[in-house]
Motif scaffolding. Structure first.
Motif, PDB file in Angstrom:
ATOM      1  N   ALA A  45       8.101  64.057  28.203  1.00 24.53           N
ATOM      2  CA  ALA A  45       9.324  63.554  27.586  1.00 24.53           C
ATOM      3  C   ALA A  45      10.555  64.333  28.041  1.00 24.53           C
ATOM      4  O   ALA A  45      11.639  63.766  28.206  1.00 24.53           O
ATOM      5  N   SER A  46      10.377  65.640  28.223  1.00 24.02           N
ATOM      6  CA  SER A  46      11.528  66.471  28.622  1.00 24.02           C
ATOM      7  C   SER A  46      11.618  66.654  30.134  1.00 24.02           C
ATOM      8  O   SER A  46      12.559  67.282  30.633  1.00 24.02           O
ATOM      9  N   GLY A  47      10.640  66.090  30.874  1.00 27.01           N
ATOM     10  CA  GLY A  47      10.576  66.291  32.319  1.00 27.01           C
ATOM     11  C   GLY A  47      11.830  65.914  33.083  1.00 27.01           C
ATOM     12  O   GLY A  47      12.342  66.716  33.877  1.00 27.01           O
ATOM     13  N   PRO A  48      12.384  64.712  32.893  1.00 30.55           N
ATOM     14  CA  PRO A  48      13.582  64.324  33.659  1.00 30.55           C
ATOM     15  C   PRO A  48      14.750  65.288  33.436  1.00 30.55           C
ATOM     16  O   PRO A  48      15.443  65.665  34.394  1.00 30.55           O
ATOM     17  N   TYR A  49      14.972  65.687  32.182  1.00 24.85           N
ATOM     18  CA  TYR A  49      16.068  66.623  31.898  1.00 24.85           C
ATOM     19  C   TYR A  49      15.821  67.962  32.582  1.00 24.85           C
ATOM     20  O   TYR A  49      16.723  68.515  33.235  1.00 24.85           O
ATOM     21  N   LEU A  50      14.590  68.495  32.450  1.00 20.13           N
ATOM     22  CA  LEU A  50      14.293  69.792  33.063  1.00 20.13           C
ATOM     23  C   LEU A  50      14.426  69.729  34.579  1.00 20.13           C
ATOM     24  O   LEU A  50      14.919  70.669  35.210  1.00 20.13           O
ATOM     25  N   MET A  97      18.048  70.076  35.435  1.00 21.43           N
ATOM     26  CA  MET A  97      18.549  71.431  35.204  1.00 21.43           C
ATOM     27  C   MET A  97      18.022  72.411  36.243  1.00 21.43           C
ATOM     28  O   MET A  97      18.764  73.251  36.772  1.00 21.43           O
ATOM     29  N   LEU A  98      16.745  72.308  36.586  1.00 20.74           N
ATOM     30  CA  LEU A  98      16.167  73.228  37.568  1.00 20.74           C
ATOM     31  C   LEU A  98      16.738  72.973  38.953  1.00 20.74           C
ATOM     32  O   LEU A  98      16.818  73.892  39.780  1.00 20.74           O
ATOM     33  N   ALA A  99      17.137  71.727  39.219  1.00 19.65           N
ATOM     34  CA  ALA A  99      17.704  71.391  40.526  1.00 19.65           C
ATOM     35  C   ALA A  99      19.067  72.036  40.747  1.00 19.65           C
ATOM     36  O   ALA A  99      19.559  72.080  41.879  1.00 19.65           O
TER      37      ALA A  99
END
Length: 244
Positions: A195-200, A203-205
């Motif tokens: 669920a939080s994968g796209p946001y993370l 951010m990591l990018a």
């Protein structure tokens, strides 16, 4: 046996030293043991917030006022409940032949008791548990170190035991908080990550979190049993290094 306060001494006896009311015929006989067991059953099912003297009395088919002959406050009930869990940890057998094995065994007993009774984690690290079983558990921790090479002073014993207990309390609370969150959201860890994968990913990018990227890509992420043992090893290794 500890001496009981003399009448008129001004000292209020703790629940551990107050006698229970005389037994009397009743449709629902009471005892401190039955009261504590009913409270633990309520807490195991719905957490500490489900425990009240009224609810415990209802579970025992008794009037709430009858409980006040056995204990005075909810805090005393919580103390009795905690001591009952410590009783599950107390063993007549030594915890181990050496201090590391003993502290490891006691740490695992605490964790397993908290996983059986999740509410117990909420009582760890708070008020001092001075019931007979709580004192026996503390005595087992201290006696495992006292007088062994490197632990010649009781201050060293206390510092080592405190360090291990602090780790265990923090680790256990973190593990149980995660379990509660999983139940509350209805999602396991993998579902939360999805669920939080796209946001993370966004951010990591940005490049601002290079070490976190390494954790996500390269860390093995072992299970809770291995994580608990690994952290405990770091604490025990640190104590051993300090001794040498």
């Amino acid at each position: 046996m500890a001496a009981r306060p003399e009448p008129g001494s001004g000292e209020t006896p703790l629940v551990w030293e107050r006698p229970e009311p005389p037994s009397r015929p009743a449709p629902s006989p009471l005892s401190r043991e039955s009261i504590v067991r009913a409270a633990i059953d309520l807490a195991d099912a719905d957490g500490l917030e489900a425990v009240s003297l009224r609810k415990v009395a209802a579970a025992l088919d008794a009037g709430p006022m009858r409980l006040y002959g056995y204990l005075s406050t909810k805090d005393e009930l919580l103390d009795l409940m905690a001591d009952a869990v410590y009783g599950e940890m107390v063993s007549p057998e030594p915890a181990g032949q050496d201090w590391r094995t003993a502290l490891r065994t006691l740490a695992h007993r605490t964790r397993q008791a908290a996983l059986r009774h999740e509410w117990f984690a909420d009582l760890l690290g708070g008020r001092l548990h001075v019931g007979p079983n709580g004192l026996a558990h503390l005595e087992a921790s201290l006696s495992a170190l006292d007088g062994t090479p490197g632990f010649d002073h009781i201050d060293t014993v206390m510092q080592a035991v405190t360090a291990v207990n602090s780790y265990v309390i923090g680790a256990v609370r973190g593990e149980i908080t995660a379990l509660r969150a999983e139940r509350a959201t209805g999602m396991d860890e993998r579902q939360v990550q999805a669920a939080s994968g796209p946001y993370l990913s966004r951010m990591l990018a940005t490049g601002r979190y290079p070490t976190l990227v390494k954790v996500i890509k390269d860390a093995t992420h072992p299970g809770t049993d291995i994580t608990f043992d690994g952290g405990l090893d770091y604490v025990l290794d640190g104590i051993a290094t300090h001794l040498t």
